[in-house]
Design a protein around this motif. Structure first.
Motif, mmCIF file in Angstrom:
data_model
loop_
_atom_site.group_PDB
_atom_site.id
_atom_site.type_symbol
_atom_site.label_atom_id
_atom_site.label_comp_id
_atom_site.label_asym_id
_atom_site.label_seq_id
_atom_site.Cartn_x
_atom_site.Cartn_y
_atom_site.Cartn_z
ATOM 1 N N THR A 191 -23.970 -54.267 50.575
ATOM 2 C CA THR A 191 -22.486 -54.546 50.991
ATOM 3 C C THR A 191 -22.028 -53.538 52.295
ATOM 4 O O THR A 191 -22.887 -52.766 52.396
ATOM 5 N N GLY A 192 -21.235 -54.114 53.096
ATOM 6 C CA GLY A 192 -20.752 -53.365 54.047
ATOM 7 C C GLY A 192 -19.577 -54.061 54.792
ATOM 8 O O GLY A 192 -19.406 -55.098 54.432
ATOM 9 N N LYS A 193 -18.971 -53.605 55.886
ATOM 10 C CA LYS A 193 -17.667 -53.960 56.459
ATOM 11 C C LYS A 193 -18.467 -55.375 57.398
ATOM 12 O O LYS A 193 -17.797 -56.322 57.578
ATOM 13 N N ARG A 194 -19.623 -55.308 58.027
ATOM 14 C CA ARG A 194 -20.304 -56.086 58.668
ATOM 15 C C ARG A 194 -21.667 -55.941 58.520
ATOM 16 O O ARG A 194 -22.447 -54.951 58.539
ATOM 17 N N ILE A 195 -22.432 -57.125 58.506
ATOM 18 C CA ILE A 195 -23.848 -57.327 58.128
ATOM 19 C C ILE A 195 -24.350 -58.382 59.227
ATOM 20 O O ILE A 195 -23.971 -59.546 59.145
ATOM 21 N N VAL A 196 -25.326 -57.982 60.123
ATOM 22 C CA VAL A 196 -26.024 -58.483 60.890
ATOM 23 C C VAL A 196 -27.429 -58.996 60.635
ATOM 24 O O VAL A 196 -28.222 -57.661 60.619
ATOM 25 N N TYR A 197 -27.877 -60.036 60.377
ATOM 26 C CA TYR A 197 -29.363 -60.150 59.974
ATOM 27 C C TYR A 197 -30.188 -61.165 60.953
ATOM 28 O O TYR A 197 -29.670 -62.026 61.248
ATOM 29 N N LYS A 198 -31.022 -60.509 61.646
ATOM 30 C CA LYS A 198 -31.874 -61.015 62.660
ATOM 31 C C LYS A 198 -33.010 -61.646 61.862
ATOM 32 O O LYS A 198 -34.091 -60.622 61.850
ATOM 33 N N ILE B 124 -34.827 -57.913 60.481
ATOM 34 C CA ILE B 124 -33.803 -56.637 60.717
ATOM 35 C C ILE B 124 -32.598 -56.975 60.307
ATOM 36 O O ILE B 124 -31.978 -57.760 60.630
ATOM 37 N N VAL B 125 -31.991 -55.986 59.637
ATOM 38 C CA VAL B 125 -30.574 -55.843 59.293
ATOM 39 C C VAL B 125 -29.939 -54.904 59.769
ATOM 40 O O VAL B 125 -30.388 -53.819 59.705
ATOM 41 N N ASP B 126 -28.747 -54.925 60.464
ATOM 42 C CA ASP B 126 -27.845 -54.117 60.951
ATOM 43 C C ASP B 126 -26.686 -54.082 60.046
ATOM 44 O O ASP B 126 -25.965 -54.994 59.877
ATOM 45 N N ALA B 127 -26.419 -52.993 59.431
ATOM 46 C CA ALA B 127 -25.204 -52.895 58.557
ATOM 47 C C ALA B 127 -24.110 -51.940 59.149
ATOM 48 O O ALA B 127 -24.459 -50.853 59.646
ATOM 49 N N PHE B 128 -23.167 -52.267 59.147
ATOM 50 C CA PHE B 128 -21.894 -51.508 59.692
ATOM 51 C C PHE B 128 -20.791 -51.223 58.606
ATOM 52 O O PHE B 128 -20.292 -51.820 57.884
ATOM 53 N N SER B 129 -20.279 -49.860 58.566
ATOM 54 C CA SER B 129 -19.236 -49.284 57.750
ATOM 55 C C SER B 129 -18.005 -49.799 58.808
ATOM 56 O O SER B 129 -18.230 -50.037 59.816
ATOM 57 N N SER B 130 -16.937 -49.587 57.951
ATOM 58 C CA SER B 130 -15.589 -49.771 58.908
ATOM 59 C C SER B 130 -15.442 -48.554 59.958
ATOM 60 O O SER B 130 -15.871 -47.357 59.612
ATOM 61 N N GLU B 131 -14.556 -48.594 60.683
ATOM 62 C CA GLU B 131 -14.223 -47.616 62.004
ATOM 63 C C GLU B 131 -13.897 -46.419 61.378
ATOM 64 O O GLU B 131 -14.016 -45.206 61.359
ATOM 65 N N ASN B 132 -12.898 -46.605 60.270
ATOM 66 C CA ASN B 132 -12.154 -45.516 59.564
ATOM 67 C C ASN B 132 -13.124 -45.014 58.370
ATOM 68 O O ASN B 132 -12.428 -43.975 57.577
ATOM 69 N N GLY B 133 -14.260 -45.456 58.033
ATOM 70 C CA GLY B 133 -14.856 -44.955 56.877
ATOM 71 C C GLY B 133 -14.589 -45.441 55.529
ATOM 72 O O GLY B 133 -15.058 -45.011 54.517
ATOM 73 N N ASP B 134 -13.441 -46.378 55.481
ATOM 74 C CA ASP B 134 -13.023 -46.750 54.152
ATOM 75 C C ASP B 134 -13.787 -47.664 53.383
ATOM 76 O O ASP B 134 -13.870 -47.925 52.262
ATOM 77 N N GLN B 135 -14.870 -48.352 54.347
ATOM 78 C CA GLN B 135 -15.884 -49.304 53.515
ATOM 79 C C GLN B 135 -17.130 -48.745 54.041
ATOM 80 O O GLN B 135 -17.656 -49.191 55.285
#
Length: 172
Positions: free
Chosen positions: A134-141, A146-157
Motif C-alpha cells: 500500500t501507499g499514497k501512489r504506486i507506479v508499476y513499470k 520495477i515498482v515505485d511506491a510513494f508516501s504522502s507529502e506530509n507523511g500521513d500515509q
C-alpha cells in the motif's frame, strides 16, 4: 517520501498485476472485451470514450471496475490509455495459471498501454494471495519489473508491505 524498489524474485509475484501478454494468461489478450456501464459517451473527434455508473470491463481473467472509466484512442484508433476512477476503482487479473488472482485498488488508476505502466493513486493497494502493498501512489513499470511506491507529502500515509512466508512442504 519515495521508495524505489527494484523488485527481487521474492517480491515478483506481488507486483504481477496488470494485463501484459508476457505477464498475464496468454489467452487473455485474445479474448473479446466486454464492457458494461449505466451510460457511455463516445467522442470520435477526441478519441475518448467515457463509461459511467458501475463500469466493468472484462477480458479473460482481467477485470477493471470503476464509477467512471475513460478509454483514450490514438490517431490509429488503438486504445493507448485507460483511466478508471471510483470509490475505489478496482483491477484484477490472474498473472499465471498457478498464481492467485491479483487485486489492485485506488481512487484513480491510469494504465499507459504502450509503456506498459500503471499508476494507482489515492489509497493505492495491491493484494496477491495474503501479501499486500500500500501507499499514497504506486507506479508499476511492467516491462522493467520495477515498482515505485510513494508516501504522502506530509507523511500521513506511508508505504507499507506485508509479505507472508512461503509454506514449507506444500502446506497452505
Amino acid at each position: 517520501m519515495r521508495l524505489n524498489l527494484n523488485i527481487p524474485a521474492a517480491l515478483c509475484s506481488l507486483t504481477l498485476w496488470l494485463a501484459s501478454p508476457a505477464m498475464a494468461l496468454p489467452e487473455d489478450s485474445s479474448q473479446p472485451i466486454h464492457i458494461g456501464a449505466d451510460s457511455a459517451s463516445m467522442n470520435d473527434r477526441t478519441g475518448v470514450t467515457t463509461y459511467r455508473g458501475q463500469v466493468e470491463i472484462v477480458q479473460g481473467t482481467m477485470k477493471i471496475r470503476g464509477d467512471q472509466v475513460e478509454l483514450f484512442r490514438d490517431a490509429n484508433g488503438e486504445v493507448n490509455r485507460i483511466v478508471s476512477t471510483g470509490r475505489p476503482a478496482e483491477f484484477e487479473q490472474q498473472p499465471k495459471r498457478e498464481d492467485p488472482l491479483t487485486h489492485a485498488y485506488g481512487l484513480r488508476m491510469e494504465y499507459l498501454v504502450n509503456q506498459q505502466q500503471v499508476t494507482i493513486t489515492e489509497q493505492a493497494r495491491v493484494e496477491q494471495g495474503k501479501d499486500t502493498f500500500t501507499g499514497k501512489r504506486i507506479v508499476y513499470k511492467m516491462n522493467e519489473a520495477i515498482v515505485d511506491a510513494f508516501s504522502s507529502e506530509n507523511g500521513d500515509q506511508r508505504v507499507q508491505m506485508v509479505i507472508q512466508p512461503k509454506q514449507q512442504g506444500g502446506e497452505e
